[in-house]
Design an enzyme around this catalytic site. Structure first.
Site, PDB file in Angstrom:
ATOM      1  N   ASN A 115       0.836  -1.190   0.000  1.00  0.00           N
ATOM      2  CA  ASN A 115       0.000   0.000   0.000  1.00  0.00           C
ATOM      3  C   ASN A 115       0.878   1.249   0.000  1.00  0.00           C
ATOM      4  O   ASN A 115       1.950   1.273   0.595  1.00  0.00           O
ATOM      5  CB  ASN A 115      -0.961  -0.006   1.199  1.00  0.00           C
ATOM      6  CG  ASN A 115      -0.413   0.737   2.395  1.00  0.00           C
ATOM      7  OD1 ASN A 115      -0.482   1.965   2.480  1.00  0.00           O
ATOM      8  ND2 ASN A 115       0.155  -0.020   3.342  1.00  0.00           N
ATOM      9  N   MET A 117      -0.978   4.343   0.527  1.00  0.00           N
ATOM     10  CA  MET A 117      -2.169   5.160   0.714  1.00  0.00           C
ATOM     11  C   MET A 117      -1.816   6.617   1.012  1.00  0.00           C
ATOM     12  O   MET A 117      -2.460   7.532   0.512  1.00  0.00           O
ATOM     13  CB  MET A 117      -3.032   4.586   1.844  1.00  0.00           C
ATOM     14  CG  MET A 117      -3.426   3.124   1.652  1.00  0.00           C
ATOM     15  SD  MET A 117      -4.345   2.796   0.139  1.00  0.00           S
ATOM     16  CE  MET A 117      -5.922   3.521   0.541  1.00  0.00           C
ATOM     17  N   PHE A 119      -1.609   8.231   4.235  1.00  0.00           N
ATOM     18  CA  PHE A 119      -2.396   8.864   5.308  1.00  0.00           C
ATOM     19  C   PHE A 119      -3.675   9.505   4.763  1.00  0.00           C
ATOM     20  O   PHE A 119      -4.037  10.626   5.136  1.00  0.00           O
ATOM     21  CB  PHE A 119      -1.582   9.921   6.058  1.00  0.00           C
ATOM     22  CG  PHE A 119      -0.512   9.388   6.977  1.00  0.00           C
ATOM     23  CD1 PHE A 119      -0.330   8.035   7.189  1.00  0.00           C
ATOM     24  CD2 PHE A 119       0.336  10.267   7.641  1.00  0.00           C
ATOM     25  CE1 PHE A 119       0.671   7.550   8.031  1.00  0.00           C
ATOM     26  CE2 PHE A 119       1.332   9.809   8.491  1.00  0.00           C
ATOM     27  CZ  PHE A 119       1.502   8.444   8.683  1.00  0.00           C
ATOM     28  N   ASN A 175       2.920   7.678  14.866  1.00  0.00           N
ATOM     29  CA  ASN A 175       3.352   7.029  13.631  1.00  0.00           C
ATOM     30  C   ASN A 175       4.369   7.914  12.916  1.00  0.00           C
ATOM     31  O   ASN A 175       4.019   8.938  12.335  1.00  0.00           O
ATOM     32  CB  ASN A 175       2.146   6.756  12.733  1.00  0.00           C
ATOM     33  CG  ASN A 175       2.498   5.918  11.512  1.00  0.00           C
ATOM     34  OD1 ASN A 175       3.674   5.641  11.255  1.00  0.00           O
ATOM     35  ND2 ASN A 175       1.499   5.513  10.766  1.00  0.00           N
ATOM     36  N   SER A 178       5.606   5.221   8.631  1.00  0.00           N
ATOM     37  CA  SER A 178       5.016   4.898   7.333  1.00  0.00           C
ATOM     38  C   SER A 178       5.977   5.308   6.224  1.00  0.00           C
ATOM     39  O   SER A 178       6.533   6.406   6.259  1.00  0.00           O
ATOM     40  CB  SER A 178       3.688   5.640   7.145  1.00  0.00           C
ATOM     41  OG  SER A 178       3.256   5.536   5.801  1.00  0.00           O
ATOM     42  N   ASN A 180       5.052   5.993   3.254  1.00  0.00           N
ATOM     43  CA  ASN A 180       4.237   6.567   2.180  1.00  0.00           C
ATOM     44  C   ASN A 180       4.008   8.073   2.270  1.00  0.00           C
ATOM     45  O   ASN A 180       3.308   8.634   1.434  1.00  0.00           O
ATOM     46  CB  ASN A 180       2.880   5.849   2.131  1.00  0.00           C
ATOM     47  CG  ASN A 180       3.048   4.365   1.899  1.00  0.00           C
ATOM     48  OD1 ASN A 180       3.860   3.956   1.087  1.00  0.00           O
ATOM     49  ND2 ASN A 180       2.305   3.555   2.644  1.00  0.00           N
ATOM     50  N   THR A 181       4.564   8.716   3.289  1.00  0.00           N
ATOM     51  CA  THR A 181       4.556  10.181   3.374  1.00  0.00           C
ATOM     52  C   THR A 181       5.997  10.641   3.238  1.00  0.00           C
ATOM     53  O   THR A 181       6.839  10.279   4.069  1.00  0.00           O
ATOM     54  CB  THR A 181       3.964  10.650   4.718  1.00  0.00           C
ATOM     55  OG1 THR A 181       2.585  10.262   4.780  1.00  0.00           O
ATOM     56  CG2 THR A 181       4.061  12.163   4.852  1.00  0.00           C
ATOM     57  N   LYS A 221       5.255   3.659  17.028  1.00  0.00           N
ATOM     58  CA  LYS A 221       5.223   2.611  16.004  1.00  0.00           C
ATOM     59  C   LYS A 221       6.460   2.753  15.127  1.00  0.00           C
ATOM     60  O   LYS A 221       6.711   3.822  14.562  1.00  0.00           O
ATOM     61  CB  LYS A 221       3.968   2.716  15.149  1.00  0.00           C
ATOM     62  CG  LYS A 221       3.793   1.522  14.205  1.00  0.00           C
ATOM     63  CD  LYS A 221       2.374   1.451  13.670  1.00  0.00           C
ATOM     64  CE  LYS A 221       2.151   0.150  12.887  1.00  0.00           C
ATOM     65  NZ  LYS A 221       0.753   0.009  12.445  1.00  0.00           N
ATOM     66  N   ASN A 250       5.687  -1.551  11.616  1.00  0.00           N
ATOM     67  CA  ASN A 250       4.942  -1.035  10.481  1.00  0.00           C
ATOM     68  C   ASN A 250       5.287  -1.860   9.236  1.00  0.00           C
ATOM     69  O   ASN A 250       5.928  -2.903   9.333  1.00  0.00           O
ATOM     70  CB  ASN A 250       5.284   0.454  10.282  1.00  0.00           C
ATOM     71  CG  ASN A 250       4.134   1.254   9.700  1.00  0.00           C
ATOM     72  OD1 ASN A 250       3.404   0.781   8.835  1.00  0.00           O
ATOM     73  ND2 ASN A 250       3.978   2.485  10.162  1.00  0.00           N
ATOM     74  N   THR A 251       4.899  -1.364   8.064  1.00  0.00           N
ATOM     75  CA  THR A 251       5.197  -2.063   6.809  1.00  0.00           C
ATOM     76  C   THR A 251       6.662  -1.886   6.413  1.00  0.00           C
ATOM     77  O   THR A 251       7.351  -0.997   6.912  1.00  0.00           O
ATOM     78  CB  THR A 251       4.295  -1.545   5.675  1.00  0.00           C
ATOM     79  OG1 THR A 251       4.485  -0.125   5.546  1.00  0.00           O
ATOM     80  CG2 THR A 251       2.835  -1.828   5.967  1.00  0.00           C
ATOM     81  N   GLY A 273       1.943  -8.282   5.534  1.00  0.00           N
ATOM     82  CA  GLY A 273       1.524  -9.660   5.327  1.00  0.00           C
ATOM     83  C   GLY A 273       2.602 -10.668   5.655  1.00  0.00           C
ATOM     84  O   GLY A 273       3.589 -10.375   6.326  1.00  0.00           O
ATOM     85  N   GLY A 302       2.606  -9.870   9.661  1.00  0.00           N
ATOM     86  CA  GLY A 302       2.641 -11.230   9.134  1.00  0.00           C
ATOM     87  C   GLY A 302       1.924 -12.273   9.955  1.00  0.00           C
ATOM     88  O   GLY A 302       2.204 -13.465   9.816  1.00  0.00           O
ATOM     89  N   THR A 324      -3.389  -7.437   7.620  1.00  0.00           N
ATOM     90  CA  THR A 324      -3.384  -8.193   6.364  1.00  0.00           C
ATOM     91  C   THR A 324      -3.879  -9.613   6.590  1.00  0.00           C
ATOM     92  O   THR A 324      -4.585 -10.179   5.739  1.00  0.00           O
ATOM     93  CB  THR A 324      -1.974  -8.203   5.742  1.00  0.00           C
ATOM     94  OG1 THR A 324      -1.542  -6.850   5.571  1.00  0.00           O
ATOM     95  CG2 THR A 324      -1.969  -8.890   4.389  1.00  0.00           C
TER      96      THR A 324
END
Length: 345
Positions: A115, A117, A119, A175, A178, A180-181, A221, A250-251, A273, A302, A324
């Site tokens: 992902n 996404m 946020f 957080n 992530s 993704n930011t 996190k 986190n991921t 996952g 996972g 996941t």
């Protein structure tokens, strides 16, 4: 039924569309009373599952990780699936759309999701409006910064979310991990992270004194991609700032050992996952051993089976979260994990 009928149908559709469809479906089942009737199928109630962690009593140690119910839309309905706690968010001060679509990808061969996404959420004020109704489950508030906020002003974003949510959540999650930011993970560096957490602790102590209440637990996190030296820094930071614990992890941005379509593997974003299982457990074990279990750890990453969950607990996790695994294995996973914990005694 989930894995043989529902999941194959859902997996024919775009993952983000399915997310919204599943929310509508759960809402509908709740409104007509079916979800309440199904509750005994998913819920294990037993005092032996209770855990007291950072001053909060959890009915059971299995929670839903942040990212599923970002906007605090379904937390009460989700409690019917047997979760001991639900973490909302990540929330930011202002609403934001997140990254351009398509931004959510299934790696079915690896039982994983990528992902990016970014946020996407309706903003903290909208979540607070929903959180004013009665809670049937413990709520964690996962907070972040808006994409447009520069890192040198990030503390203010976290404070806005912290103040807004203070009366409506049971614990907080900061957080900074992530992928993704843009630039967010730079806040994991020791100096900015210490400054951020110290400021949140100051606010925590101020608000608790004003309200005559216990302070709210604050957790950090972290990413699974940190080095051992960085993890040692995290241990020092937890000790120095007096926060209450860590969520690991986190991921990941790693793509090693995956077997899915190579085109998918090139997609940017955080991987969650099954492939994250071992690294997440390694981080939990490292933190628990090197800190001599100085603080609680919530283990996530996972978990697709009761065995995966027990592995996290054995590594040093006090509580666990799924996300996941909930998508791939279905809501029955929560009951299976709780039952396995009971069976082990």
């Amino acid at each position: 039924m989930y894995k043989s009928i529902i999941r194959p149908i859902f997996f024919l559709l775009d993952p983000e569309k399915v997310h919204h469809i599943s929310f509508s479906l759960i809402k509908m089942l709740s409104k007509i009373g079916v979800l309440g009737l199904l509750k005994p199928i998913f819920v294990v109630q037993d005092q032996r599952l209770e855990r007291e962690v950072f001053g909060i009593k959890f009915k059971n140690p299995v929670g839903l990780a942040a990212g599923f119910d970002k906007n605090a839309v379904l937390y009460n309905e989700l409690s019917n699936f047997g979760f001991g706690f639900v973490e909302i968010g990540t929330l930011t001060p202002k609403p934001q759309d997140g990254n351009p679509k398509k931004r959510l990808f299934r790696l079915k061969a690896d039982k994983a999701i990528i992902n990016r996404m970014g946020f996407n959420n309706e903003g903290v004020a909208n979540a607070v409006a929903r959180l004013k109704k009665e809670h049937k489950v413990l709520i964690g508030g996962n907070i972040g910064k808006n994409k447009v906020t520069p890192n040198n002003e990030a503390v203010q974003d976290y404070l806005i979310c912290f103040d807004a949510l203070y009366d409506y959540v049971d614990y907080f999650v900061v957080n900074v991990s992530s992928p993704n930011t843009p630039g967010l993970r730079e806040l994991q560096d020791k100096e900015p992270l210490t400054a951020l957490l110290m400021r949140l602790e100051e606010e925590n102590n101020k608000l608790s004194a004003e309200k005559g209440e216990k302070r709210k637990p604050i957790l950090l996190k972290i990413a699974p991609d940190l080095t051992n030296d960085q993890l040692l820094d995290i241990i020092d930071i937890v000790e120095d700032t007096k926060i209450d614990g860590v969520i690991a992890t986190n991921t990941t941005i790693e793509r090693t050992g995956l077997t899915s379509d190579p085109t998918l593997l090139k997609e940017a974003g955080g991987l969650s996952g099954k492939p994250l299982k071992d690294r997440s457990t390694e981080v939990i074990k490292f933190l628990a051993e090197k800190s001599k279990k100085a603080f609680p750890i919530i283990g996530v990453g996972g978990i697709h089976s009761p065995e995966d969950a027990l592995e996290k607990i054995d590594a040093g996790a006090d509580l666990i979260q799924i996300w996941t695994g909930f998508i791939y294995e279905g809501p029955g996973l929560v009951k299976k994990i709780n039952q396995a914990i009971l069976d082990r005694g």
